[in-house]
Design an enzyme around this catalytic site. Structure first.
Site, PDB file in Angstrom:
ATOM      1  CB  VAL A 125      -0.971  -0.020   1.207  1.00 63.55           C
ATOM      2  CG1 VAL A 125      -1.651   1.331   1.397  1.00 63.55           C
ATOM      3  CG2 VAL A 125      -2.027  -1.114   1.008  1.00 63.55           C
ATOM      4  CD  GLU A 126       2.834   3.875   3.524  1.00 58.73           C
ATOM      5  OE1 GLU A 126       3.371   4.808   2.891  1.00 58.73           O
ATOM      6  OE2 GLU A 126       1.912   4.052   4.321  1.00 58.73           O
ATOM      7  CB  SER A 127       6.496   1.992  -1.862  1.00 55.17           C
ATOM      8  OG  SER A 127       6.894   0.677  -1.504  1.00 55.17           O
ATOM      9  CE1 TYR A 312      -1.325   3.713   4.221  1.00 55.30           C
ATOM     10  CE2 TYR A 312      -1.602   3.138   6.531  1.00 55.30           C
ATOM     11  CZ  TYR A 312      -0.817   3.222   5.411  1.00 55.30           C
ATOM     12  OH  TYR A 312       0.475   2.797   5.483  1.00 55.30           O
TER      13      TYR A 312
END
Ligand code: CA
Length: 407
Positions: A125-127, A312
């Site tokens: 999800v982050e990168s 998120y």
């Protein structure tokens, strides 16, 4: 002389002069601001040499101030958000990543007590598993945010932290690129978070969240451990609610024992028994009473602390379940126009391009250009021109393309 000059200048030239004067003014005040920051930077542990070397060529990037103040042009419905972040492609990429880095994930799991699927879900999800790191130089963004706009005190701390990373951790400034706000690397940590929580896990003596996957995975695990992750707990479960359940007491923070929810008739959506005894859990209803419902534990709060948004945390939680082999959500979102996966977003963009609209590269990112093109196409097709990339819009574009194909 003055009036002669004024009459000799066209309006456009005056505007240009004004713009140039504003730029010069910003540059002057930026230079003055940087010289004022030197003392506090030294107090924060940055050497004079580091400060001088890495601020001498800096120019402000006023675009980041615009991004700081930008109001979201479009409120993303939770079903669009989830459809793009947890799609089959990300599940497949995540499972491939887990296989590729299995030894490191297992080692991180035993050292920090966070399971491989959870670590991999944050990474995804982050990168997008290290594929999307952001392209803005941290020194430029954070020095600008330190000198202009709201929250300068906060961003000064992050600017000094960036200089310390360069000085103490020997990461080159050109590797320190990220989001406009300064989140960088495969974990998208802010620089101060990096200084507190990043770990060297590949044993080369450097904490490198940009180019070392093992360092990034272990740093994520360390973050979650420090945020209170409990290896004995699940993040929570999708649940089914009995008819007539009073949902007034819902909310992540409104925790009650699992056994109390079970007594009220709440069951797990996957058919497993709702166990957990006195484990505190909150009832999360991201789209209200008629959408998917979740019971979430303190581990969900640890995910939440990564980015301070429930949507998120839910994307990470659900992706981790999918990476463990779980299925899609059991309960549909309360909409007649569900969201699109990234593959479907790219297809929608290709259909718009085929219709002659300019959306740039079909990259699956729905930005302003795609929305404007979609609005125009919706008008052309006699549909409500809301510019939202959902299943209905995709279906209409497909039908229109099929109608144009001869035979
Ligand atoms: Ca390392």
């Amino acid at each position: 002389m003055k009036s002669l000059l004024a009459t000799a200048l066209s309006g456009a030239a005056l505007t240009l002069l004004t713009g140039a004067a504003q730029t010069a003014q910003a540059a002057d005040s930026f230079a003055a601001c940087l010289s004022q920051l030197r003392g506090p930077a030294l107090k924060a542990g940055v050497s004079g040499a580091t400060f001088d070397t890495h601020t001498s060529g800096l120019a402000p990037d006023m675009a980041v101030i615009g991004l700081l103040d930008a109001q979201p042009e479009f409120k993303t419905p939770i079903w669009d958000y989830m459809a793009g972040l947890v799609d089959d492609e990300r599940v497949a990429d995540g499972q491939a990543g887990m296989a590729r880095w299995q030894a490191e994930l297992d080692r991180a799991a035993s050292r920090y007590g966070v399971d491989p699927a959870t670590i991999a879900a944050v990474w995804g999800v982050e990168s997008n598993f290290g594929r999307t790191l952001g392209g803005r130089p941290l020194l430029t963004s954070l020095s600008t945010l330190s000198c202009f706009g709201r929250r300068q005190a906060y961003f000064r701390g992050e600017f000094f932290a960036t200089l310390k990373i360069i000085q103490d951790e020997h990461i080159a400034p050109d590797r320190l690129v990220g989001s406009w706000a300064g989140a960088f690397g495969q974990t998208q940590f802010m620089p101060s978070t990096y200084l507190r929580l990043a770990v060297d896990f590949d044993g080369d003596g450097r904490r490198d969240l940009v180019d070392s996957v093992p360092d990034a995975l272990a740093s994520t695990a360390n973050f979650l451990k420090r945020a209170g992750w409990n290896p004995a707990l699940a993040w929570g479960y999708e649940v089914r609610l009995p008819a007539g359940l009073d949902t007034a007491g819902s909310g992540r923070k409104n925790k009650r024992p699992m056994s109390s929810w079970a007594r009220q008739g709440v069951t797990r959506a996957d058919g497993q028994p709702l166990t957990g005894g006195d484990t505190p859990a909150g009832l999360l209803l991201p789209a209200g009473r008629n959408g998917p419902a979740f019971l979430v534990t303190r581990n969900f709060d640890a995910l939440y602390s990564y980015n301070a948004a429930e949507s998120y945390a839910l994307a990470i939680a659900h992706l981790s379940d999918r990476l463990r082999g779980g299925g899609p959500l059991a309960q549909a979102w309360p909409t007649d126009d569900p969201g699109l996966s990234r593959a479907e977003r790219r297809e929608l963009q290709r259909l718009l391009i085929a219709k002659g609209y300019d959306v740039g590269e079909p990259d699956g990112m729905i930005g302003t250009r795609t929305r404007q093109a979609l609005q125009a196409a919706q008008r052309e097709l006699g549909l409500p021109a809301d510019g939202r990339a959902g299943q209905k819009a995709l279906k209409a574009l497909k039908a229109s393309a099929a109608a144009k194909t001869p035979g």
